[in-house]
Each structure stands twice: as structure tokens, then as C-alpha cells.
Write an enzyme that holds these catalytic residues in place. Structure first.
Site, PDB file in Angstrom:
ATOM      1  N   ASP A 265       0.868  -1.163   0.000  1.00 30.42           N
ATOM      2  CA  ASP A 265       0.000   0.000   0.000  1.00 30.42           C
ATOM      3  C   ASP A 265       0.915   1.226   0.000  1.00 30.42           C
ATOM      4  O   ASP A 265       2.100   1.139   0.333  1.00 30.42           O
ATOM      5  CB  ASP A 265      -0.970   0.012   1.188  1.00 30.42           C
TER       6      ASP A 265
HETATM    7  C1  BGC Z   1      -4.941   3.368  -0.115  1.00 28.86           C
HETATM    8  C2  BGC Z   1      -5.031   2.384  -1.258  1.00 28.86           C
HETATM    9  C3  BGC Z   1      -4.808   3.099  -2.564  1.00 28.86           C
HETATM   10  C4  BGC Z   1      -3.458   3.791  -2.514  1.00 28.86           C
HETATM   11  C5  BGC Z   1      -3.115   4.545  -3.774  1.00 28.86           C
HETATM   12  C6  BGC Z   1      -3.675   4.195  -0.173  1.00 28.86           C
HETATM   13  O1  BGC Z   1      -3.729   5.239   0.747  1.00 28.86           O
HETATM   14  O2  BGC Z   1      -5.026   2.681   1.108  1.00 28.86           O
HETATM   15  O3  BGC Z   1      -6.271   1.724  -1.256  1.00 28.86           O
HETATM   16  O4  BGC Z   1      -4.894   2.198  -3.624  1.00 28.86           O
HETATM   17  O5  BGC Z   1      -3.477   4.733  -1.443  1.00 28.86           O
HETATM   18  O6  BGC Z   1      -3.941   5.633  -3.942  1.00 28.86           O
END
Ligand code: BGC
Length: 734
Positions: A265
């Protein structure tokens, strides 16, 4: 002479053969088996090139190998539409004008359709949009289990039941990947709250982990054949989930045989050793803004960049470690960007809007409909009052990373007005106003700021309601921080902004009241008895107003069913009653396997609306559930007839639950093990058959680390929801 000529020809062919072999290396030949292509590409790469592939080069991309013609990886959120283009190193908008997408309904709505075929259509359509925009990884779908109604991100997930989520996630993944775009299933695992999401260590025993929190991920991997998965921010067994030996190596790779790429993530990686050695392949978003350190080479400082390279060079980490990662990443590239016969995709097409509208229609849940307030017969009403902020509020913007820039968003009030045309008068009053409007990463929703005092808004709403034949209140939550929004949880279970008082007043002002709640979460409804009709609407995306109007005016017969329980009080939720939430550095899931209806059923806690609940404008009659003869391997099937006994065509989701009469461990009173959405014309009858295997009767034994089915009597229960069982039958497992 002839021989000489033959030999010359042969030699010539050998030279040509060698040349053409040189000209088309195996890794570039899409007709070759992928593993052969991987070995070949890997053998040509320098250590630096390998390490480069393991970390980001911008907010959403990672390098390929330019020298070898291996393209970059480009990721996009996900999971409800293709995220608008952001700046190279920032979350903020790049300001493109050609990236306005189709906003599809939120995944809670998709789950509420209980229609796997629609999930396939959703995946195919969003995959086409990703492909068109040249993204090879879609950051979605999300399948974290709904543990509490306060989790700010529940709207992005598929509800509280592992069986439903599993059945719905698989076709989504397949649909996306049919485009040569990888689905990236997230957030693996145990990311069930947003508060403390970066720090909390989740303590859950193996049984709940395997029975409740992992099945949807496992189904996405094994049945959906997902090509990538995203680790979550939280910790499990004191290791970050993105660099977690147990989750990534032991379970994902060894037990499930996952051969795709593990993506972190954004900002989920915390050190080099863990990231290098515990199964992560690609690091993204470290230090939130890639350039926060203000160094021109910020990405070189990622944990899987220079620090990793140094450890590889010194021999502290073996080269095989990076080879393994690069194999997984190359597999991702060959399956997507370098796949043969990859379709071209399509973007914001009429077909996609039509799919979005249909998913909305089928996901909307009719919770209550006394006195047939709904559907509204346009021929019989002269004046319709629409009250409430969510009738005019854009919901595609906000909520965090799933925020979208849609080509259009039909607001509920506009959907209603479009449907009514000139046949009736539509009045509108605000009723209440939310806190100040904020944009999301520089993307603005419509500005509907209203600073009038609450009393004034309420009085205006009551006056408007008194003038109408029927009143539609459209409220619920929104995507502001502290509601259905990433990065934080809800502050309260009740409706915000004084909506309860408005609804109570409207119920007194006009007896023909329909309350429509837009949200991705359950909410308290202290006024439930005084309101005759209630609809659970969701974040429906581009076609929101149209889908809602289709249901309100009876052009479509509602068939959605709740994918999670609505408790009366927050304390009726298991995690709140028995478990810990939100914890601090640690949160223990004491409620164990008793999540959602498993808790309500087992402990006799009556919900406001049960899991699986949803009404129709027609009525269905269930026959007697019968157990059919067992097959030779002991599998058993059950059949039931369902008749549409009303005057409208409609669809019913027939649900099969299993109950274990006697077990050596605590079992939930019943568990969903089959469902089918059947479309029935008025008067039509169909037989629905469910096949049950030994696995469906099993529980996960932590001691044996295996699924165990114990002999004895079981009960199969069929019903229209977990709270409305129509027929049962006993059977035994010998
Ligand atoms: C989120 C993800 C997301 C990623 C990219 C993170 O903060 O938890 O679900 O895909 O950001 O935007």
C-alpha cells in the site's frame, strides 16, 4: 553439385535461423510460455535493473527495463472508476482534460446486487477503462470484512460475509483481467478500521482469520487468479502486513500458491529487511509524497531501492531474493503490458454508463415499504417534495483514494426531475446542511454550502412537505472526513447534521414519506417506526440519480439485499460488544468468528435490518426445502421452489444457510453457504438447487491447522434473508 547446393542452402538457413533467433529474443515472443520468457529476461538484466523494478519511480508507476524494451508498470485506483491523473510526485491533480471516467457504484452496492454476473460486467467495464487509459494494474477490488459500522472505508468493500464477498470478488477479478489489466486485490489483510491504520497490530486467532478475514482474498487468488495483491498498512503478529512472513510467505505463497506480484500500500513499507525478505515485490508511496525529502533522486532512497541494492551487492541479501521479486513482476508485465492479443479498452462509453445504472438499480435495497408508499405512481401525484442535502450533493468526489472525476454524475434530484418531466411538480428543500465542503486532492465537487441556521432549514422542509402528495427525504452519510472516507472512521453511529430531527418532523408533516439513505455503512434509525418507506441507497456513481428514480417510480423492481447487518444500536455490533475497537497500538478481535449476523443470530441480538434483507414490489412464495440424494462422495444438494405471487415481474435472492446441531467448538448459529438471484415473471415459479460439499460443513481448526467437518446432524435453512427463514430440512454427515 546438387549436394553442395543443399549444404549451402542448409548453412544459409542456419544463419538466418540464428539471426532471427537473435532478433526475437524469447522474452519478447508472446507465443512462448511465460516462465520461459521470464527466465530469458531475467538472465539479461543487471542487478541495478532488477532492483529498479522493485520500487516506484513516481506516485503511481514503476520502471521497466528500457534497454530491453520492457515497459513500465502503471497503477491506478480503483476500485470504482479510473482515478484522474495526478502529478508525477504528488496526490494533486495533473489537470488533464481527457481523464474523465465512468463512475461505477461503490463495491457495497455491487455486493448488494448478490448478482455475480453483474460483478463480471463491472470488472470487464472498469478493466476496459483502465486499459484505455494505459494502466496495467487496477488497485482494487477491496474485500476487507465489515467488522464495525464505523470503519470509514466499508463503502469500498463487499460486506460482512466471507461467502458473499468470495462469490462477488471472483467475477470482478476475471472481468478486469480479461482486458490484460491486473486486478490488485486489497488490503491484505485485517485492515478493518481506518483509525490507527498505520500503526495498529491486529490480534486475531487462526480460526477467525481463516473463516472470516481470508476467504475472499483466497477466492480472488485461487478462483479469480488475481495477478496482484496489495498489502495493508496495519500489523499482524507484530509485523507490517506489507512485509509479513505469515501473511505473504506462509499463507499467500505457500498455502494458496499465489504467483502474482505483491504490491505495497502507498507508504506501507517500513524497512529494507522486512520488505526484502518477507514476500513483498513492489514498493509504492513511501513517505507519502515521493519527493517529500526534496531530493531529486528521492525514489532511490526507497527501502527497496539503493539500500536494497547495497545489501545485495555486499552479499548480506542473496541475489535470489531480488530474482524472485523480479520474476513475479515480469510475470505481471507479461500477463498485462506485454501480453499477446490484448484488447484496446474503451472509456466512458454509453455501454459503461448503462452497466453502472443497472448495478445501481439492482443494488438499491428496499428496507421497508408499509402502506405501499413506494413505488410512486406518477399518474396519481401532483406534487412531490424532495428534501435533504444528499439529493443535490456530488458523491463521486471525496472519500479518499477512490475519489473520481466523472464525465457526469446524475444527482438524485435531477434523476427524479428527469423522470417526472412535466407530469408533476417537484419541490425541493434542503432540510439540513453538512459541515463545510472540502475538495479531494484538488478535485472539487459542486459547492452547495448553506449557512442558514438549522431551524430555518427544518421549518422550510416541513412547509414544503405539507404542500406535497408524497415526500422523498434523501440523506444519509457523505464522503467527508469522519464519515464514509478513507483515513479516519465515523465518529458516531447515528445520522450526522441533525437529520433524525428532520425525518421525525417530516413524518409528522406528511404520512406519505419515503426516506432514502445514501451511505456505505449502517446507521441508527431511531425514527424507523414512524417512517413507512425506507430505501438503502449507496454511492452509485455517474448514474446515481437515474438508478434511484428507476426504483422510486417502479420502472425497476428493487432486488438488492443487505451485504451487512444493520444493528439497532452500535453496542449490538460484535466488535463493539465483545471485541476491541479501535484499540491503540493493538486491537484484539475477541468476538472471534462472531462477525455480523453470526453474532446477532448466535447471541439472539435482534438487528434493525438483518443481513440479506431486502424487499420487492412483488411477493414471493417459497415451497418446502428438500434434501436430494447424496452423491457418492457425500456431497448433497437442496432444492426449493420460489413463486412470484404478485403482479409485477421481479427478482428474489434465495439464500441458503447451514446450521450445525452439535459441534466440539462454538459455531455461529448459521452461515451462508449458497445463494441465487432468480428473475421471475409475475406468477412464474422456478426451482433453485444448491450443492453443498463437505467443505461447506467445515470449520477451521487452529490446532490441526486444517478444515474439519464433524459427523452429525445439520440443518439447511432457506430464506429471503438471515432473519426471514422460510423452510428448513435436517440432514446428516456420516
Ligand atoms: C490506499 C489504497 C490506494 C493507494 C493509492 C492508499 O492510501 O489505502 O487503497 O490504492 O493509497 O492511492
Amino acid at each position: 553439385m546438387t549436394n553442395m547446393k543443399n549444404i549451402k542452402t542448409l548453412l544459409l538457413w542456419c544463419v538466418v535461423g540464428t539471426l532471427s533467433a537473435q532478433q526475437t529474443p524469447v522474452y519478447l515472443d508472446a507465443s512462448q510460455p511465460i516462465e520461459k520468457r521470464i527466465d530469458d529476461a531475467l538472465s539479461r538484466m543487471t542487478l541495478e535493473e532488477k532492483v529498479a523494478m522493485c520500487h516506484a519511480q513516481s506516485k503511481f508507476s514503476s520502471p521497466g527495463v528500457p534497454r530491453l524494451g520492457i515497459p513500465e508498470n502503471w497503477m491506478t485506483d480503483g476500485p470504482h472508476g479510473i482515478r484522474p491523473e495526478v502529478l508525477w510526485d504528488e496526490w494533486n491533480q495533473a489537470g488533464w482534460t481527457n481523464d474523465k471516467c465512468t463512475a461505477f457504484p461503490a463495491l457495497t452496492c455491487l455486493a448488494a446486487t448478490w448478482n455475480p454476473a453483474l460483478s463480471k460486467a463491472y470488472g470487464k467495464a472498469i478493466g476496459e477503462e483502465a486499459r484505455y487509459r494505459n494502466k496495467n494494474v487496477l488497485l482494487g477490488p477491496g474485500v476487507n470484512i465489515y467488522r464495525t459500522p464505523l470503519n470509514g472505508r466499508n463503502f469500498e468493500y463487499m460486506g460482512e460475509d466471507p461467502y458473499l464477498a468470495s462469490k462477488m470478488v471472483v467475477p470482478y477479478v476475471q472481468g478486469v483481467q480479461a482486458n490484460g489489466v491486473a486486478a490488485c486485490v486489497k488490503h491484505y489483510a485485517l485492515n478493518n478500521q481506518e483509525i490507527n491504520r498505520h500503526t495498529v497490530n491486529v490480534k486475531v486467532d487462526d480460526r477467525a482469520l481463516y473463516e472470516i478475514y481470508l476467504p475472499a482474498f483466497k477466492a480472488a487468488v485461487q478462483e479469480g487468479k488475481a495477478w496482484s495483491i496489495m498489502g495493508s498498512y496495519n500489523k499482524y503478529k507484530d509485523q507490517w502486513a506489507c512485509q509479513n512472513q505469515y501473511l505473504l510467505q506462509d499463507i499467500l505463497r505457500k498455502e494458496w500458491g499465489f504467483d502474482g506480484a505483491v504490491v505495497s500500500d502507498w507508504g506501507g513499507v517500513n524497512n529494507t529487511d522486512g520488505a526484502a525478505l518477507h514476500g513483498l515485490d513492489m514498493e509504492f508511496g513511501t513517505w507519502t509524497d515521493g519527493m517529500v525529502e526534496n531530493r531529486s533522486n528521492a525514489y532511490d532512497h526507497y527501502f527497496l531501492a539503493q539500500p536494497f541494492l547495497e545489501k545485495l551487492k555486499s552479499g548480506e541479501i542473496k541475489e535470489e531474493v531480488v530474482n524472485e521479486k523480479v520474476r513475479n513482476i515480469l510475470r505481471l508485465v507479461f500477463r498485462t503490458n506485454m501480453a499477446a492479443n490484448r484488447p484496446f479498452g474503451s472509456f466512458a462509453s454509453p455501454e459503461h454508463f448503462a452497466i453502472a445504472r443497472k448495478i445501481g438499480q439492482e443494488g438499491i435495497v428496499l428496507l421497508k415499504n408499509d402502506k405501499n408508499v413506494l413505488p410512486i405512481d406518477v399518474k396519481k401525484v401532483k406534487t412531490i417534495a424532495v428534501i435533504g442535502e444528499n439529493a443535490i450533493k456530488m458523491m463521486t468526489v471525496g472519500g479518499g483514494s477512490s475519489s473520481l472525476k466523472a464525465v457526469h454524475e446524475i444527482l438524485p434530484l435531477d434523476g427524479i426531475k428527469n423522470r417526472i418531466g412535466n407530469t408533476a411538480k417537484v419541490l425541493y428543500a434542503r432540510g439540513y446542511a453538512s459541515d463545510d465542503y472540502k475538495d479531494q486532492d484538488g478535485l472539487a465537487a459542486n459547492d452547495i454550502t448553506d449557512k442558514r441556521p438549522a431551524q430555518e432549514l427544518l421549518a422550510e422542509a416541513v412547509k414544503t412537505a405539507q404542500q406535497a402528495d408524497v415526500v422523498i427525504f434523501i440523506g444519509g452519510l457523505n464522503k467527508h472526513d469522519g464519515q464514509d472516507c478513507e483515513g479516519n472512521d465515523r465518529k458516531q453511529y447515528g445520522l450526522p447534521y441533525g437529520q433524525d430531527a428532520v425525518i421525525e418532523a417530516l413524518a409528522k408533516a406528511n404520512k406519505n414519506l419515503a426516506v432514502v439513505l445514501i451511505s456505505g455503512n449502517a446507521m441508527a434509525m431511531p425514527w424507523v417506526k414512524s417512517v413507512p418507506a425506507i430505501i438503502q441507497d449507496w454511492y452509485l456513481g455517474s448514474e446515481a440519480g437515474n438508478s434511484l428514480a428507476d426504483v422510486l417510480f417502479g420502472d425497476v423492481n428493487p432486488s438488492g439485499k443487505l451485504p451487512f447487518t444493520f444493528p439497532v444500536h452500535l453496542e449490538d455490533n460484535a466488535a463493539i460488544a465483545l471485541g476491541e475497537y479501535p484499540g491503540d497500538k493493538e486491537v484484539t478481535y475477541h468476538e472471534d468468528i462472531l462477525v455480523g449476523y453470526r453474532y446477532a443470530d448466535t447471541k439472539g441480538v435482534k438487528p434493525l435490518f438483518p443481513f440479506g434483507h431486502g424487499l420487492s414490489y412483488t411477493t414471493f412464495k417459497y415451497g418446502k426445502l428438500t434434501a436430494n440424494k447424496k452423491t457418492t462422495n457425500g456431497d448433497i444438494s437442496f432444492s426449493v421452489t420460489v413463486q412470484n405471487t404478485g403482479k409485477r415481474d421481479g427478482a428474489e435472492v434465495v439464500q441458503l444457510y447451514l446450521h450445525d446441531e452439535e459441534a466440539s467448538v462454538l459455531r455461529p448459529y448459521k452461515e451462508l453457504k449458497g445463494f441465487e438471484k432468480v428473475f421471475l415473471k409475475a406468477g412464474e415459479t422456478k426451482t433453485v438447487t444448491f450443492h453443498i460439499t463437505k467443505q461447506d460443513l467445515s470449520f477451521f481448526s487452529a490446532n490441526q491447522h486444517a478444515w474439519v467437518a464433524e459427523k452429525g446432524t445439520f440443518k439447511a435453512l432457506v430464506g429471503t434473508s438471515s432473519g426471514d427463514i422460510k423452510s428448513t430440512v435436517d440432514f446428516t454427515l456420516e
